[in-house]
Write a protein that holds these residues in place. Structure first.
Motif, PDB file in Angstrom:
ATOM      1  N   ALA A   1     -13.005   9.133  41.713  1.00 49.99           N
ATOM      2  CA  ALA A   1     -11.860   9.987  42.059  1.00 49.99           C
ATOM      3  C   ALA A   1     -12.337  11.220  42.834  1.00 49.99           C
ATOM      4  O   ALA A   1     -11.702  11.627  43.814  1.00 49.99           O
ATOM      5  N   ILE A   2     -13.460  11.802  42.412  1.00 47.42           N
ATOM      6  CA  ILE A   2     -13.985  12.995  43.090  1.00 47.42           C
ATOM      7  C   ILE A   2     -14.375  12.658  44.539  1.00 47.42           C
ATOM      8  O   ILE A   2     -14.054  13.402  45.467  1.00 47.42           O
ATOM      9  N   LYS A   3     -15.033  11.509  44.733  1.00 49.91           N
ATOM     10  CA  LYS A   3     -15.427  11.100  46.098  1.00 49.91           C
ATOM     11  C   LYS A   3     -14.198  10.899  46.982  1.00 49.91           C
ATOM     12  O   LYS A   3     -14.161  11.312  48.138  1.00 49.91           O
ATOM     13  N   ASP A   4     -13.170  10.246  46.419  1.00 55.57           N
ATOM     14  CA  ASP A   4     -11.937  10.003  47.188  1.00 55.57           C
ATOM     15  C   ASP A   4     -11.253  11.319  47.556  1.00 55.57           C
ATOM     16  O   ASP A   4     -10.719  11.465  48.662  1.00 55.57           O
ATOM     17  N   LEU A   5     -11.268  12.263  46.617  1.00 56.96           N
ATOM     18  CA  LEU A   5     -10.654  13.575  46.898  1.00 56.96           C
ATOM     19  C   LEU A   5     -11.428  14.311  47.989  1.00 56.96           C
ATOM     20  O   LEU A   5     -10.835  15.026  48.803  1.00 56.96           O
ATOM     21  N   ASP A   6     -12.746  14.132  48.025  1.00 57.29           N
ATOM     22  CA  ASP A   6     -13.558  14.769  49.082  1.00 57.29           C
ATOM     23  C   ASP A   6     -13.160  14.234  50.464  1.00 57.29           C
ATOM     24  O   ASP A   6     -13.099  14.984  51.434  1.00 57.29           O
ATOM     25  N   VAL A   7     -12.889  12.929  50.523  1.00 57.45           N
ATOM     26  CA  VAL A   7     -12.450  12.324  51.787  1.00 57.45           C
ATOM     27  C   VAL A   7     -11.100  12.927  52.204  1.00 57.45           C
ATOM     28  O   VAL A   7     -10.893  13.282  53.374  1.00 57.45           O
ATOM     29  N   LEU A   8     -10.202  13.068  51.222  1.00 55.07           N
ATOM     30  CA  LEU A   8      -8.881  13.631  51.516  1.00 55.07           C
ATOM     31  C   LEU A   8      -8.965  15.099  51.949  1.00 55.07           C
ATOM     32  O   LEU A   8      -8.180  15.553  52.782  1.00 55.07           O
TER      33      LEU A   8
ATOM     34  N   LEU B   1      -0.436  12.904  50.188  1.00 53.87           N
ATOM     35  CA  LEU B   1      -0.021  12.931  48.773  1.00 53.87           C
ATOM     36  C   LEU B   1       0.139  11.515  48.201  1.00 53.87           C
ATOM     37  O   LEU B   1      -0.091  11.310  47.004  1.00 53.87           O
ATOM     38  N   VAL B   2       0.518  10.558  49.040  1.00 53.86           N
ATOM     39  CA  VAL B   2       0.574   9.163  48.569  1.00 53.86           C
ATOM     40  C   VAL B   2      -0.828   8.747  48.112  1.00 53.86           C
ATOM     41  O   VAL B   2      -1.007   8.153  47.032  1.00 53.86           O
ATOM     42  N   SER B   3      -1.831   9.094  48.921  1.00 58.72           N
ATOM     43  CA  SER B   3      -3.216   8.752  48.562  1.00 58.72           C
ATOM     44  C   SER B   3      -3.662   9.485  47.299  1.00 58.72           C
ATOM     45  O   SER B   3      -4.351   8.912  46.456  1.00 58.72           O
ATOM     46  N   VAL B   4      -3.267  10.753  47.172  1.00 59.16           N
ATOM     47  CA  VAL B   4      -3.636  11.531  45.972  1.00 59.16           C
ATOM     48  C   VAL B   4      -3.046  10.861  44.720  1.00 59.16           C
ATOM     49  O   VAL B   4      -3.731  10.692  43.712  1.00 59.16           O
ATOM     50  N   GLY B   5      -1.784  10.458  44.817  1.00 62.42           N
ATOM     51  CA  GLY B   5      -1.130   9.779  43.696  1.00 62.42           C
ATOM     52  C   GLY B   5      -1.835   8.487  43.323  1.00 62.42           C
ATOM     53  O   GLY B   5      -2.022   8.182  42.142  1.00 62.42           O
ATOM     54  N   GLU B   6      -2.252   7.748  44.347  1.00 61.25           N
ATOM     55  CA  GLU B   6      -2.939   6.480  44.082  1.00 61.25           C
ATOM     56  C   GLU B   6      -4.306   6.721  43.432  1.00 61.25           C
ATOM     57  O   GLU B   6      -4.728   5.951  42.559  1.00 61.25           O
ATOM     58  N   ILE B   7      -4.982   7.786  43.846  1.00 57.23           N
ATOM     59  CA  ILE B   7      -6.270   8.147  43.220  1.00 57.23           C
ATOM     60  C   ILE B   7      -6.041   8.471  41.736  1.00 57.23           C
ATOM     61  O   ILE B   7      -6.808   8.041  40.869  1.00 57.23           O
ATOM     62  N   GLY B   8      -4.970   9.208  41.463  1.00 56.99           N
ATOM     63  CA  GLY B   8      -4.651   9.564  40.072  1.00 56.99           C
ATOM     64  C   GLY B   8      -4.351   8.345  39.219  1.00 56.99           C
ATOM     65  O   GLY B   8      -4.860   8.220  38.100  1.00 56.99           O
ATOM     66  N   LEU B   9      -3.541   7.425  39.765  1.00 60.83           N
ATOM     67  CA  LEU B   9      -3.215   6.208  39.008  1.00 60.83           C
ATOM     68  C   LEU B   9      -4.470   5.373  38.756  1.00 60.83           C
ATOM     69  O   LEU B   9      -4.645   4.803  37.672  1.00 60.83           O
ATOM     70  N   ALA B  10      -5.358   5.324  39.770  1.00 62.44           N
ATOM     71  CA  ALA B  10      -6.610   4.559  39.622  1.00 62.44           C
ATOM     72  C   ALA B  10      -7.493   5.189  38.538  1.00 62.44           C
ATOM     73  O   ALA B  10      -8.106   4.476  37.730  1.00 62.44           O
ATOM     74  N   LEU B  11      -7.519   6.521  38.496  1.00 62.58           N
ATOM     75  CA  LEU B  11      -8.311   7.210  37.468  1.00 62.58           C
ATOM     76  C   LEU B  11      -7.765   6.881  36.072  1.00 62.58           C
ATOM     77  O   LEU B  11      -8.531   6.557  35.158  1.00 62.58           O
TER      78      LEU B  11
ATOM     79  N   PHE C   1      -2.548  23.453  50.338  1.00 59.76           N
ATOM     80  CA  PHE C   1      -2.891  22.078  49.982  1.00 59.76           C
ATOM     81  C   PHE C   1      -4.362  21.998  49.553  1.00 59.76           C
ATOM     82  O   PHE C   1      -4.701  21.352  48.548  1.00 59.76           O
ATOM     83  N   LEU C   2      -5.233  22.675  50.302  1.00 60.32           N
ATOM     84  CA  LEU C   2      -6.659  22.650  49.966  1.00 60.32           C
ATOM     85  C   LEU C   2      -6.912  23.274  48.593  1.00 60.32           C
ATOM     86  O   LEU C   2      -7.740  22.782  47.820  1.00 60.32           O
ATOM     87  N   ILE C   3      -6.166  24.340  48.292  1.00 63.67           N
ATOM     88  CA  ILE C   3      -6.325  24.997  46.975  1.00 63.67           C
ATOM     89  C   ILE C   3      -5.881  24.047  45.856  1.00 63.67           C
ATOM     90  O   ILE C   3      -6.543  23.923  44.823  1.00 63.67           O
ATOM     91  N   ALA C   4      -4.746  23.346  46.091  1.00 61.62           N
ATOM     92  CA  ALA C   4      -4.239  22.410  45.075  1.00 61.62           C
ATOM     93  C   ALA C   4      -5.256  21.292  44.822  1.00 61.62           C
ATOM     94  O   ALA C   4      -5.563  20.956  43.672  1.00 61.62           O
ATOM     95  N   ILE C   5      -5.790  20.729  45.914  1.00 66.69           N
ATOM     96  CA  ILE C   5      -6.770  19.638  45.777  1.00 66.69           C
ATOM     97  C   ILE C   5      -8.072  20.159  45.167  1.00 66.69           C
ATOM     98  O   ILE C   5      -8.687  19.494  44.326  1.00 66.69           O
ATOM     99  N   ALA C   6      -8.467  21.361  45.573  1.00 62.93           N
ATOM    100  CA  ALA C   6      -9.707  21.947  45.034  1.00 62.93           C
ATOM    101  C   ALA C   6      -9.572  22.174  43.528  1.00 62.93           C
ATOM    102  O   ALA C   6     -10.532  22.002  42.775  1.00 62.93           O
ATOM    103  N   GLY C   7      -8.359  22.546  43.081  1.00 62.49           N
ATOM    104  CA  GLY C   7      -8.132  22.744  41.651  1.00 62.49           C
ATOM    105  C   GLY C   7      -8.326  21.451  40.868  1.00 62.49           C
ATOM    106  O   GLY C   7      -8.971  21.436  39.824  1.00 62.49           O
ATOM    107  N   VAL C   8      -7.768  20.363  41.417  1.00 61.04           N
ATOM    108  CA  VAL C   8      -7.917  19.053  40.763  1.00 61.04           C
ATOM    109  C   VAL C   8      -9.383  18.637  40.762  1.00 61.04           C
ATOM    110  O   VAL C   8      -9.944  18.236  39.741  1.00 61.04           O
ATOM    111  N   ARG C   9     -10.027  18.801  41.941  1.00 58.72           N
ATOM    112  CA  ARG C   9     -11.431  18.397  42.060  1.00 58.72           C
ATOM    113  C   ARG C   9     -12.308  19.202  41.100  1.00 58.72           C
ATOM    114  O   ARG C   9     -13.226  18.671  40.467  1.00 58.72           O
TER     115      ARG C   9
END
Lengths: 63, 144
Positions: free
Chosen positions: B99-106, B69-79, B123-131
Motif C-alpha cells: 500500500a505504501i509503494k502504491d501511494l508513493d506512485v500516486l 481517488l479511485v486508485s486510492v480507494g482500491e489501494i485501501g480495499l486491497a489493504l 491532496f498531497l497532505i491528505a495522502i501524506a497523512g495516510v502514508r
C-alpha cells in the motif's frame, strides 16, 4: 498403544481444554475483549473506501 | 517424568496463546489505521467536490483528483483484504508495504497531473497523512 503414549494423550486431553478455558476466561475479563471485532473495523474501512470510489466515479461521470 | 511432561506441555500452550495475542493486536491496529485513513480521504474528497461545485477548482483538476481517488480507494480495499487473510505479522507487513509503494506512485501522479497549487497541496497532505500512518505502523512492526 504404549503406556507412555497413553499418558501423553491423557495429558493433552486434560491440558488443552483447560488452556482454552483459561484463555477464554482471561479474554472475557480483559477490557480489550470489549473492543469491536477486527472484522467490524475492516467493514467500516471497506465501506469508507468504497464510498470514495463510488463518489469519484459519480463525479467522473458528470465531468 | 509426568511433572516434566506437564511442564513442557504448559510451556507449549503458553507460547501458543502468547503468539496468538500480538497478531490480533497488530491486525487490529492496522485495521484502525485503514478505517481512520479512509475517513480522512473521504472528508478530503467531500471538500474537493464542494470546492469544485463552488467554482474554486478547474474541471481538469477535479477530474484528475477523482481519478486518483479511485486508485486510492482500491489501494485501501486491497489493504483491508490483505489484513483479512494475513496469517502472521510478516504477511500483514507485506500488505502494508505494498500500500505504501502504491501511494508513493500516486504522490508522483498528484504532483504531475494537478495544476492548481492549493488543490495539489491539500491532496498531497491528505495522502501524506495516510502514508505516514501506514509507514509509522510498518516501522513499529519492523518494516520500513
Amino acid at each position: 498403544m504404549s503406556d507412555k503414549t497413553l499418558v501423553v494423550a491423557q495429558l493433552l486431553g486434560t491440558l488443552i481444554p483447560l488452556g482454552v478455558k483459561t484463555y477464554t476466561e482471561i479474554r472475557a475479563a480483559n477490557p480489550s475483549s470489549n473492543l469491536p471485532p477486527i472484522e467490524d473495523i475492516l467493514k467500516q474501512a471497506d465501506q469508507n473506501w468504497q464510498d470514495v470510489i463510488d463518489a469519484a466515479k459519480k463525479e467522473l461521470g458528470q465531468t | 517424568m509426568i511433572k516434566r511432561r506437564i511442564g513442557a506441555l504448559g510451556i507449549i500452550l503458553a507460547v501458543i496463546f502468547l503468539a496468538a495475542c500480538p497478531k490480533q493486536d497488530v491486525i487490529r491496529k492496522l485495521a484502525v489505521v485503514s478505517k481512520e485513513s479512509s475517513a480522512a480521504i473521504k472528508l478530503f474528497q467531500q471538500n474537493e467536490i464542494q470546492s469544485y461545485n463552488a467554482g474554486l477548482v478547474s474541471k481538469e483538476d477535479h477530474k484528475a483528483v477523482q481519478e486518483i481517488l479511485v486508485s486510492v480507494g482500491e489501494i485501501g480495499l486491497a489493504l483491508d483484504m490483505h489484513l483479512r487473510i494475513a496469517a502472521n505479522d510478516a504477511q500483514a507487513l507485506d500488505g502494508l508495504n505494498l500500500a505504501i509503494k502504491d501511494l508513493d506512485v500516486l504522490t508522483v501522479e498528484i504532483s504531475e497531473k494537478i495544476k492548481d497549487e492549493s488543490t495539489k497541496t491539500k491532496f498531497l497532505i491528505a495522502i501524506a497523512g495516510v502514508r505516514s500512518a501506514l509507514s509509522t505502523t510498518a516501522a513499529l512492526l519492523g518494516g520500513q
